[in-house]
Design a protein around this motif. Structure first.
Motif, PDB file in Angstrom:
ATOM      1  N   ASP A 285       4.869   0.465  68.431  1.00 30.80           N
ATOM      2  CA  ASP A 285       3.587   0.791  68.670  1.00 30.80           C
ATOM      3  C   ASP A 285       2.863   1.250  67.703  1.00 30.80           C
ATOM      4  N   VAL A 286       3.492   1.774  66.628  1.00 28.80           N
ATOM      5  CA  VAL A 286       2.739   2.124  65.414  1.00 28.80           C
ATOM      6  C   VAL A 286       2.780   0.997  64.056  1.00 28.80           C
ATOM      7  N   VAL A 287       3.985   0.216  63.933  1.00 30.44           N
ATOM      8  CA  VAL A 287       4.068  -0.574  63.003  1.00 30.44           C
ATOM      9  C   VAL A 287       3.947  -1.953  63.569  1.00 30.44           C
ATOM     10  N   THR A 288       2.676  -2.247  63.912  1.00 34.50           N
ATOM     11  CA  THR A 288       2.460  -3.341  64.501  1.00 34.50           C
ATOM     12  C   THR A 288       1.847  -4.631  63.680  1.00 34.50           C
ATOM     13  N   ASP A 289       1.806  -4.262  62.458  1.00 33.91           N
ATOM     14  CA  ASP A 289       1.504  -5.325  61.354  1.00 33.91           C
ATOM     15  C   ASP A 289       2.711  -5.577  60.349  1.00 33.91           C
ATOM     16  N   PRO A 290       3.160  -6.606  60.400  1.00 35.22           N
ATOM     17  CA  PRO A 290       4.514  -6.962  59.418  1.00 35.22           C
ATOM     18  C   PRO A 290       4.127  -6.574  57.965  1.00 35.22           C
ATOM     19  N   ARG A 291       2.758  -6.622  57.483  1.00 32.54           N
ATOM     20  CA  ARG A 291       2.450  -6.201  56.161  1.00 32.54           C
ATOM     21  C   ARG A 291       2.764  -4.559  55.653  1.00 32.54           C
ATOM     22  N   VAL A 292       2.898  -3.851  56.769  1.00 25.83           N
ATOM     23  CA  VAL A 292       2.911  -2.416  56.626  1.00 25.83           C
ATOM     24  C   VAL A 292       4.152  -1.951  56.958  1.00 25.83           C
ATOM     25  N   GLY A 293       5.194  -2.682  57.287  1.00 25.27           N
ATOM     26  CA  GLY A 293       6.638  -2.278  57.531  1.00 25.27           C
ATOM     27  C   GLY A 293       7.662  -3.214  58.239  1.00 25.27           C
ATOM     28  N   ALA A 294       8.718  -2.784  58.290  1.00 15.93           N
ATOM     29  CA  ALA A 294       9.785  -3.963  59.131  1.00 15.93           C
ATOM     30  C   ALA A 294      10.591  -3.451  59.914  1.00 15.93           C
ATOM     31  N   LEU A 295      10.498  -3.792  61.299  1.00 17.89           N
ATOM     32  CA  LEU A 295      11.467  -3.382  62.353  1.00 17.89           C
ATOM     33  C   LEU A 295      12.813  -4.228  62.551  1.00 17.89           C
ATOM     34  N   ASP A 296      13.866  -3.785  62.570  1.00 13.28           N
ATOM     35  CA  ASP A 296      15.071  -4.502  62.664  1.00 13.28           C
ATOM     36  C   ASP A 296      15.961  -3.638  63.542  1.00 13.28           C
ATOM     37  N   GLU A 297      16.923  -4.495  64.288  1.00 14.06           N
ATOM     38  CA  GLU A 297      18.138  -3.668  64.771  1.00 14.06           C
ATOM     39  C   GLU A 297      19.146  -3.487  63.499  1.00 14.06           C
ATOM     40  N   ASP A 298      18.960  -4.311  62.514  1.00 14.17           N
ATOM     41  CA  ASP A 298      19.674  -4.163  61.040  1.00 14.17           C
ATOM     42  C   ASP A 298      18.848  -3.430  60.253  1.00 14.17           C
ATOM     43  N   LEU A 299      19.001  -1.920  60.420  1.00 12.50           N
ATOM     44  CA  LEU A 299      18.292  -1.056  59.613  1.00 12.50           C
ATOM     45  C   LEU A 299      18.220  -1.319  57.877  1.00 12.50           C
TER      46      LEU A 299
END
Length: 363
Positions: A285-299
Motif C-alpha cells: 500500500d505504500v510502495v505503489t510506484d516501482p520507481r521508489v522501491g522493489a517488492l519481491d518474495e525474493d527479498l
C-alpha cells in the motif's frame, strides 16, 4: 461552518515511553487535533500499576485498570471514545463503554494473531476470533490500508473504515545524510524494533554487497548481534541521528510480514531512500510506484533492484502523505459517532448515579 470542538478520549495500551508506530501516530494526531481546538485526553499504562510484558520489558501492561479507568472517563466526560489497542486497557474500556451504552471506535494497528503465533505458536484462528469479538462491539474499526481493510473484511469484520498515516517531511528529508564512515557501500538499512515478529533475520541472512546496518533495540538484539557479527548494530537513534541514518542509506529493507502499515517505510522514502520489502500488507500500500522501491518474495532480489530506484521520486512519493490528512480522517470517523457534549455529560452523570445507587443497595 467551522466544526465545533470535540472532547475525545483515547485509550491505548501503547503509549509513552514506548517507541513504536502506534505511539508516534497517536502523539502526532493528538497534537494536531489540540492545535485545532479539540480537547484530547490520552490514557495509557503510565497512569496505572503495571507489569512488564513477559519477554518484552519495554512494554508495560496495566494491572486491573477498570475502576480507575472508569473514574478517569467519568471525570473527563468525552463526546467520543477511541480504543486504540486490544490490551488490558483496551478490554477494560470496551467493557466500560458497553455497560454504560457509550459509543466507541477501535483501530487495527497490529496483526496480533500473527504476532502471538510467532511467539507462542497459538493457532491464528483462535486469536482472530478474539479480535473479531473485541472490534465488532464498536461502531467502527479504523485500518490504515486497503489491503488490511480487505483482509479484515474477509475475516468477518463488518465495520471497517479507512484511516491513513503520514510522515514528518521536515524531520525526514534527503539533505542531512549519515556518511556511515568506515562502512563499505552500499548500505542496506533496517530501522525499528528488534523483535521476532519483525523477521529481521530474513534480511540479515541475505548475501548482499556492502554493509547491513540495524538501527534500533528490542528483545532480539543481543541474539542477532551474536548470530550476525558482520552486521553493524547502532542501538536506538532518535531525532536528527535517525533521520540522517535513513538519508545516508542506499536501500531501506523492511523484512516484516506482519505490520499493518510500517511508518518507517514513509520515513525512509521521505529521506530519499528507496525501499525493499516483501509484497505484503503495508509495503503493497505504500510502495505503489516501482520507481521508489522493489517488492519481491525474493527479498535479496528486491534489495538489489532497489539500488537502481530514483531517490528524488522516493521523496516526491512520500510528499503525498501528511499527518494533517491523517488527523482529519481520524476526527471525521470519531465525530460521526460522537454525542453532543451536554448529552455526554448527562449520560455520565446518570451512569455515575446508577453506580452509587447500586453500591448502596449492595451494601
Amino acid at each position: 461552518m467551522e466544526a465545533a470542538p470535540l472532547r475525545l478520549l483515547i485509550v491505548s495500551d501503547a503509549w509513552h515511553p514506548q517507541v513504536n508506530g502506534v505511539v508516534r501516530t497517536l502523539t502526532l494526531v493528538t497534537d494536531i487535533l489540540r492545535q485545532q481546538g479539540d480537547v484530547v485526553e490520552v490514557v495509557g499504562p503510565d497512569r496505572f500499576r503495571s507489569m512488564a510484558t513477559p519477554g518484552y520489558k519495554e512494554i508495560r501492561l496495566a494491572l486491573f485498570p477498570r475502576r480507575k479507568l472508569e473514574a478517569i472517563a467519568q471525570a473527563f466526560m468525552p463526546c467520543a471514545v477511541h480504543i486504540a489497542t486490544e490490551g488490558p486497557l483496551g478490554w477494560a474500556m470496551r467493557r466500560i463503554c458497553r455497560r454504560n451504552g457509550w459509543p466507541f471506535t477501535t483501530a487495527y494497528h497490529t496483526k496480533f494473531p500473527e504476532y502471538v503465533h510467532a511467539r507462542t505458536r497459538i493457532p491464528t484462528r483462535l486469536s482472530w476470533s478474539l479480535m473479531r469479538r473485541f472490534h465488532q462491539a464498536g461502531e467502527a474499526t479504523l485500518a490504515a490500508t486497503q489491503t488490511l481493510r480487505d483482509e479484515l473484511a474477509s475475516r468477518g469484520f463488518t465495520k471497517v473504515r479507512p484511516w491513513t498515516r503520514g510522515v514528518d517531511l521536515a524531520r525526514f528529508n534527503p539533505d542531512a545524510r549519515d556518511p556511515f564512515e568506515g562502512l563499505k557501500r552500499p548500505i542496506f538499512l533496517y530501522a525499528g524494533r528488534i523483535a521476532v515478529e519483525k523477521n529481521i533475520a530474513a534480511f540479515l541472512m541475505l548475501d548482499l554487497p556492502g554493509t547491513k546496518v540495524v538501527v534500533g533495540d528490542g528483545p532480539q538484539r543481543l541474539a542477532l548481534m551474536a548470530r550476525f557479527p558482520d552486521v553493524h548494530f547502532t542501538g536506538w537513534r532518535d531525532n536528527g541521528a535517525l533521520a540522517r541514518s535513513y538519508a545516508g542509506a542506499d536501500v531501506f529493507v523492511f523484512p516484516s510480514r506482519t505490520d499493518t502499515f510500517g511508518l518507517v517505510l514513509l520515513e525512509a522514502l521521505a529521506s530519499g531512500t528507496p525501499v525493499a520489502a516483501y509484497p505484503v500488507t503495508g509495503p503493497l500500500d505504500v510502495v505503489t510506484d516501482p520507481r521508489v522501491g522493489a517488492l519481491d518474495e525474493d527479498l535479496r532480489a528486491a534489495c538489489l533492484r532497489a539500488l537502481d530506484c530514483d531517490r528524488a521520486a522516493a521523496r516526491r512519493h512520500a510528499e503525498t502523505f501528511s499527518w494533517e490528512a491523517c488527523a482529519e480522517q481520524f476526527r471525521a470517523a470519531l465525530s460521526r459517532f460522537a454525542v453532543a457534549e451536554t448529552r455526554a455529560a448527562s449520560v455520565r452523570r446518570n451512569a455515575a448515579s446508577e453506580v452509587r445507587i447500586s453500591a448502596r443497595t449492595d451494601g
